[in-house]
Design a protein around this motif. Structure first.
Motif, short mmCIF file in Angstrom:
data_model
loop_
_atom_site.label_atom_id
_atom_site.label_comp_id
_atom_site.label_asym_id
_atom_site.label_seq_id
_atom_site.Cartn_x
_atom_site.Cartn_y
_atom_site.Cartn_z
N ASP A 181 0.87 -1.19 0.00
CA ASP A 181 0.00 0.00 0.00
C ASP A 181 0.90 1.24 0.00
O ASP A 181 1.06 1.93 1.02
CB ASP A 181 -0.91 -0.02 1.23
N LEU A 182 1.51 1.51 -1.16
CA LEU A 182 2.49 2.59 -1.23
C LEU A 182 1.87 3.97 -1.03
O LEU A 182 2.52 4.88 -0.53
CB LEU A 182 3.23 2.53 -2.58
N GLY A 183 0.60 4.11 -1.43
CA GLY A 183 -0.07 5.39 -1.21
C GLY A 183 -0.22 5.69 0.28
O GLY A 183 0.00 6.82 0.72
N ARG A 184 -0.58 4.68 1.05
CA ARG A 184 -0.71 4.86 2.49
C ARG A 184 0.66 5.12 3.12
O ARG A 184 0.80 5.97 4.00
CB ARG A 184 -1.36 3.63 3.13
N ALA A 185 1.68 4.40 2.67
CA ALA A 185 3.03 4.61 3.20
C ALA A 185 3.47 6.06 2.96
O ALA A 185 4.04 6.69 3.85
CB ALA A 185 4.02 3.64 2.55
N LEU A 186 3.20 6.56 1.78
CA LEU A 186 3.57 7.94 1.46
C LEU A 186 2.79 8.93 2.32
O LEU A 186 3.35 9.91 2.83
CB LEU A 186 3.31 8.21 -0.02
N SER A 187 1.51 8.67 2.51
CA SER A 187 0.67 9.56 3.33
C SER A 187 1.18 9.62 4.77
O SER A 187 1.26 10.70 5.37
CB SER A 187 -0.78 9.07 3.30
#
Length: 423
Positions: A181-187
């Motif tokens: 979940d790269l979007g969550r990691a970035l967030s």
């Protein structure tokens, strides 16, 4: 300092030279008094360390700021082992030994360093499994093992022990990354920087922006560090790594600067790669070969040397080195980071093992589709498969993310007509 780098308060303190073990407590008290409006996040344990061991530890860190050759790494690890043997409740010695092993593995690519890190970590966990330094060290190893269950347990413990601690959010970033979940990691990484805009967190944010295909945002995060500390080593290395796929010539200048300051083993391979992708094959080949002869058989050096030989038309030598890439990565494939897997995929494709390359590539794409370490091998495999439409799509993905098209000017892409000299 807060964002904007204004000075909030200053203080001075004096510590007797013969009592260096009191430095941490003195600084802690100065921070508590100077930043009274912020709550102090207490750690779980207080270190017990002999003064002479603390002095040895401080002196060791001062001597080993630059990651040296493997002989010096071994000496550092032996000294840390001696220190923790003499002061067995000094968690910093354990944490530094784990970090040194982790960093040496990243540079030299030898799993023996990970084996030692795991042994030290096991002892550290017996000393205090819930100290934040133990949780941080455990996170490093769980990341390399791609162990989502271990990260979930570490995150649960961190949230119970110190929910407001920055390390708790760092573990959450790691967990989201391993989950894909790269979007969550970035967030989460962006939130961490908003709450704690330290150099370390900004460098980590840059890494997240890069693997999410946003090199310009990665550079913005790094500039926030470098405007305060222009010589910050980690920020410079990450900036050069980002520029290596957007502006290789600018990256080469930074790598040269780092080499002059003694950071040979961290950057030599990437420096050689900037030569290779800008068409300077001879100096690239010499740099890769020099690194390998010095004992650094990291897969990036093996792959780079193979690519150099192939670019020069010596396919026999190229095939020998491509096979060595596979031999180096395959035994550790399941826990290898995405860039190492990408090296193996490229070597397999060059040797004509397209089916196996495609299988491994599909696994990488599922994990990190926007990472340049995935996009480039995807274009390469598609080109070798003869699927030119798919190869063009991957090249467009690469360009849309802001990465430099020079990576597609190698001779093996000539059938695509992408080299300006052959178009």
């Amino acid at each position: 300092a807060e964002p904007g780098n204004q000075v909030l308060w200053t203080d001075t303190l004096t510590v007797l030279e013969e009592q260096p073990d009191l430095v941490r407590e003195a600084i802690r008290q100065a921070v508590v008094e100077g930043w009274s409006e912020r709550p102090l996040v207490e750690g779980r344990s207080l270190d017990e360390v002999r003064p002479e061991d603390f002095r040895r530890y401080v002196d060791l860190l001062a001597r080993s700021e630059v990651m040296p050759n493997e002989e010096q790494v071994a000496s550092k690890l032996d000294e840390l082992q001696s220190i923790r043997g003499s002061s067995p409740r000094f968690l910093d010695a354990y944490a530094t030994e784990v970090d040194t092993c982790w960093y040496a593995y990243k540079i030299f690519g030898k799993t023996s360093y990970l084996d030692r890190a795991r042994e030290v970590l096991t002892v550290m966990q017996r000393r205090d499994s819930e100290a934040m330094r133990t949780l941080a060290a455990s996170t490093r190893i769980a990341e390399l093992d791609h162990d989502a269950d271990a990260l979930a347990q570490l995150l649960q413990t961190a949230r119970r022990v110190a929910p407001a601690h920055p390390q708790t959010l760092r573990i959450a970033v790691s967990k989201a990354t391993i989950d894909g979940d790269l979007g969550r990691a970035l967030s989460i990484s962006r939130r961490l920087v908003r709450l704690h805009p330290s150099a370390r967190n900004l460098v980590d944010l840059a890494k997240q922006e890069r693997i999410n295909g946003a090199p310009l945002r990665a550079l913005e995060a790094l500039e926030r560090v470098l405007v305060v500390d222009p010589a910050h080593t980690d920020a410079l290395i990450q900036k050069a790594n980002v520029l290596s796929v957007t502006d290789p010539r600018a990256a080469a200048e930074i790598y040269a600067q780092l080499l002059e300051s003694g950071h040979r083993f961290e950057v030599e391979a990437n420096w050689a790669t900037t030569f290779l992708v800008t068409g300077q094959v001879a100096p690239a080949l010499e740099t890769y070969r020099r690194a390998i002869e010095a004992g650094n058989r990291h897969p990036v050096n093996l792959l780079g040397l193979a690519d150099c030989y192939k670019a020069l038309g010596d396919t026999r030598q190229a095939d020998i080195w491509y096979q060595q890439v596979i031999d180096a990565v395959a035994p550790q494939r399941e826990t290898a980071p995405i860039d190492l897997r990408g090296f193996e995929v490229q070597a397999l494709a060059h040797l004509g093992h397209i089916t196996e390359a495609r299988r491994l590539l599909d696994e990488m794409t599922e994990l990190e589709p926007n990472n340049p370490a995935t996009i480039y091998p995807a274009a390469l495999v598609a080109a070798f498969e003869g699927d030119f439409d798919r190869a063009r799509a991957h090249r467009q993905h690469w360009n849309d993310a802001g990465f430099n098209d020079v990576w597609f000017h190698f001779p093996w892409f000539d059938p695509m007509g992408w080299n300006p000299d052959t178009e």
